[in-house]
Design a protein around this motif. Structure first.
Motif, PDB file in Angstrom:
ATOM      1  N   MET A  43       0.853  -1.185   0.000  1.00 29.82           N
ATOM      2  CA  MET A  43       0.000   0.000   0.000  1.00 29.82           C
ATOM      3  C   MET A  43       0.894   1.242   0.000  1.00 29.82           C
ATOM      4  N   PHE A  44       0.402   2.315  -0.604  1.00 25.78           N
ATOM      5  CA  PHE A  44       1.136   3.576  -0.602  1.00 25.78           C
ATOM      6  C   PHE A  44       0.151   4.728  -0.732  1.00 25.78           C
ATOM      7  N   ALA A  45       0.578   5.904  -0.297  1.00 23.38           N
ATOM      8  CA  ALA A  45      -0.263   7.103  -0.404  1.00 23.38           C
ATOM      9  C   ALA A  45       0.069   7.811  -1.703  1.00 23.38           C
ATOM     10  N   MET A  93      24.600  -9.777 -18.128  1.00 26.78           N
ATOM     11  CA  MET A  93      23.497  -8.820 -18.148  1.00 26.78           C
ATOM     12  C   MET A  93      22.172  -9.547 -18.344  1.00 26.78           C
ATOM     13  N   VAL A  94      21.147  -9.060 -17.632  1.00 28.08           N
ATOM     14  CA  VAL A  94      19.784  -9.556 -17.804  1.00 28.08           C
ATOM     15  C   VAL A  94      18.846  -8.355 -17.741  1.00 28.08           C
ATOM     16  N   ASP A  95      17.878  -8.310 -18.661  1.00 22.84           N
ATOM     17  CA  ASP A  95      16.900  -7.220 -18.683  1.00 22.84           C
ATOM     18  C   ASP A  95      15.522  -7.718 -18.259  1.00 22.84           C
ATOM     19  N   PHE A  96      14.846  -6.877 -17.493  1.00 25.11           N
ATOM     20  CA  PHE A  96      13.501  -7.155 -17.000  1.00 25.11           C
ATOM     21  C   PHE A  96      12.592  -5.984 -17.343  1.00 25.11           C
ATOM     22  N   ARG A  97      11.296  -6.273 -17.406  1.00 26.22           N
ATOM     23  CA  ARG A  97      10.290  -5.215 -17.467  1.00 26.22           C
ATOM     24  C   ARG A  97       9.417  -5.404 -16.232  1.00 26.22           C
ATOM     25  N   ILE A  98       9.300  -4.339 -15.459  1.00 25.63           N
ATOM     26  CA  ILE A  98       8.488  -4.375 -14.240  1.00 25.63           C
ATOM     27  C   ILE A  98       7.306  -3.441 -14.440  1.00 25.63           C
ATOM     28  N   SER A  99       6.124  -4.003 -14.306  1.00 24.30           N
ATOM     29  CA  SER A  99       4.887  -3.221 -14.412  1.00 24.30           C
ATOM     30  C   SER A  99       4.261  -3.134 -13.034  1.00 24.30           C
ATOM     31  N   LEU A 100       3.859  -1.943 -12.665  1.00 23.35           N
ATOM     32  CA  LEU A 100       3.162  -1.738 -11.402  1.00 23.35           C
ATOM     33  C   LEU A 100       1.704  -1.453 -11.723  1.00 23.35           C
ATOM     34  N   LYS A 101       0.831  -2.277 -11.169  1.00 25.57           N
ATOM     35  CA  LYS A 101      -0.607  -2.070 -11.353  1.00 25.57           C
ATOM     36  C   LYS A 101      -1.130  -1.385 -10.097  1.00 25.57           C
ATOM     37  N   TYR A 102      -1.875  -0.302 -10.270  1.00 23.83           N
ATOM     38  CA  TYR A 102      -2.405   0.460  -9.151  1.00 23.83           C
ATOM     39  C   TYR A 102      -3.922   0.287  -9.066  1.00 23.83           C
ATOM     40  N   SER A 103      -4.433   0.323  -7.833  1.00 19.80           N
ATOM     41  CA  SER A 103      -5.880   0.317  -7.611  1.00 19.80           C
ATOM     42  C   SER A 103      -6.163   0.897  -6.233  1.00 19.80           C
ATOM     43  N   TYR A 104      -7.426   1.266  -6.014  1.00 20.10           N
ATOM     44  CA  TYR A 104      -7.847   1.766  -4.706  1.00 20.10           C
ATOM     45  C   TYR A 104      -9.271   1.305  -4.454  1.00 20.10           C
ATOM     46  N   LEU A 105      -9.697   1.415  -3.206  1.00 21.90           N
ATOM     47  CA  LEU A 105     -11.067   1.058  -2.841  1.00 21.90           C
ATOM     48  C   LEU A 105     -11.929   2.303  -2.889  1.00 21.90           C
ATOM     49  N   ASP A 106     -13.056   2.202  -3.584  1.00 22.34           N
ATOM     50  CA  ASP A 106     -13.970   3.349  -3.640  1.00 22.34           C
ATOM     51  C   ASP A 106     -14.894   3.343  -2.416  1.00 22.34           C
ATOM     52  N   GLY A 107     -15.873   4.222  -2.397  1.00 27.01           N
ATOM     53  CA  GLY A 107     -16.803   4.357  -1.265  1.00 27.01           C
ATOM     54  C   GLY A 107     -17.591   3.100  -0.964  1.00 27.01           C
ATOM     55  N   TYR A 109     -16.313   0.093  -1.340  1.00 31.23           N
ATOM     56  CA  TYR A 109     -15.274  -0.926  -1.139  1.00 31.23           C
ATOM     57  C   TYR A 109     -15.079  -1.824  -2.345  1.00 31.23           C
ATOM     58  N   SER A 110     -15.278  -1.261  -3.525  1.00 33.39           N
ATOM     59  CA  SER A 110     -14.967  -1.969  -4.762  1.00 33.39           C
ATOM     60  C   SER A 110     -13.580  -1.526  -5.218  1.00 33.39           C
ATOM     61  N   ARG A 111     -12.800  -2.472  -5.693  1.00 30.95           N
ATOM     62  CA  ARG A 111     -11.447  -2.156  -6.141  1.00 30.95           C
ATOM     63  C   ARG A 111     -11.521  -1.481  -7.506  1.00 30.95           C
ATOM     64  N   VAL A 112     -10.899  -0.291  -7.611  1.00 32.96           N
ATOM     65  CA  VAL A 112     -10.916   0.500  -8.842  1.00 32.96           C
ATOM     66  C   VAL A 112      -9.482   0.611  -9.362  1.00 32.96           C
ATOM     67  N   PRO A 113      -9.196   0.013 -10.531  1.00 32.87           N
ATOM     68  CA  PRO A 113      -7.844   0.121 -11.087  1.00 32.87           C
ATOM     69  C   PRO A 113      -7.626   1.487 -11.743  1.00 32.87           C
ATOM     70  N   PHE A 114      -6.376   1.945 -11.755  1.00 30.89           N
ATOM     71  CA  PHE A 114      -6.012   3.142 -12.503  1.00 30.89           C
ATOM     72  C   PHE A 114      -4.630   2.946 -13.110  1.00 30.89           C
ATOM     73  N   LYS A 115      -4.262   3.822 -14.040  1.00 23.84           N
ATOM     74  CA  LYS A 115      -3.052   3.652 -14.850  1.00 23.84           C
ATOM     75  C   LYS A 115      -1.804   3.432 -13.998  1.00 23.84           C
ATOM     76  N   GLY A 116      -1.078   2.386 -14.339  1.00 19.83           N
ATOM     77  CA  GLY A 116       0.137   2.028 -13.624  1.00 19.83           C
ATOM     78  C   GLY A 116       1.388   2.555 -14.304  1.00 19.83           C
ATOM     79  N   GLY A 141       4.099   8.031 -13.358  1.00 22.87           N
ATOM     80  CA  GLY A 141       5.263   8.281 -12.506  1.00 22.87           C
ATOM     81  C   GLY A 141       4.930   8.361 -11.021  1.00 22.87           C
ATOM     82  N   ARG A 142       3.961   7.601 -10.576  1.00 23.34           N
ATOM     83  CA  ARG A 142       3.605   7.581  -9.147  1.00 23.34           C
ATOM     84  C   ARG A 142       4.668   6.872  -8.311  1.00 23.34           C
TER      85      ARG A 142
END
Length: 160
Positions: A43-45, A93-107, A109-116, A141-142
Motif C-alpha cells: 500500500m502507498f499514499a 546482463m539480464v533485462d527485466f520489465r516491471i509493471s506496477l498495477k495500481y488500484s484503490y477502494l472506492d466508497g 469498497y470496490s477495487r478501482v484500477p487506474f493507470k500504472g 510516474g507515481r
C-alpha cells in the motif's frame, strides 16, 4: 542452452537511475528472487485520480517479465522460474520489465484500477558488483526508479 537476455531497445544513453551494490551471488539467484517478487503488493499514499489535491491509500502490485529473444518479454514468476534460471549465465546482463498495477477502494469498497507505471530494469553483474539501471518507460510516474531499485535490493536481502 544459454540465451541472450538483453533487450535491444533498452535506452543506451539516458539511464534515469543507476545504483551499484555488493552482491555475493549469481544472476540465476537474482532471476529466482525476481520471479518470487511477481505478484507481491503493498500500500502507498498517492494523489487521487478523481479529486486533485486529495490523498488516497492505493495498492501497488508488481508484475515481472524477463526478455526472451532480445525483443519480447515473457512473464517471470515462481511457476516458470526453474526453466528460465537454467538459461541464465552466472555473470553478465539480464533485462527485466516491471509493471506496477495500481488500484484503490472506492466508497462501496470496490477495487478501482487506474493507470500504472512500467519500468525497464537492466541488471549487470561483474564479479561481486551488481549494477541496476532503471528507466521509467510508461505511466504517470507515481513510483520513482529508485523505489524499484530499493525493492529489488530488499527482496535480495530477504532471499525471496
Amino acid at each position: 542452452m544459454m540465451k541472450k537476455r538483453i533487450y535491444h531497445r533498452f535506452p543506451r544513453r539516458e539511464v534515469q537511475f543507476e545504483q551499484k551494490n555488493r552482491f555475493y551471488a549469481d544472476l540465476p539467484y537474482l532471476v529466482k528472487v525476481m520471479a518470487n517478487t511477481d505478484g507481491r503488493f503493498g500500500m502507498f499514499a498517492t494523489e487521487s485520480v478523481a479529486r486533485r489535491g486529495c490523498q488516497i491509500q492505493a495498492k501497488r502490485e508488481i508484475k515481472v517479465e524477463i526478455v526472451m529473444n532480445g525483443i519480447d518479454f515473457s512473464p517471470l514468476n515462481y511457476r516458470n522460474a526453474e526453466s528460465v534460471v537454467g538459461t541464465i549465465e552466472p555473470e553478465g546482463m539480464v533485462d527485466f520489465r516491471i509493471s506496477l498495477k495500481y488500484s484503490y477502494l472506492d466508497g462501496e469498497y470496490s477495487r478501482v484500477p487506474f493507470k500504472g507505471d512500467v519500468f525497464l530494469v537492466r541488471a549487470i553483474l561483474e564479479r561481486d558488483v551488481l549494477t541496476l539501471r532503471i528507466n521509467h518507460i510508461d505511466g504517470p510516474g507515481r513510483t520513482e526508479c529508485g523505489r524499484i531499485a530499493d525493492t529489488i535490493i530488499n527482496e535480495l536481502r530477504r532471499g525471496s
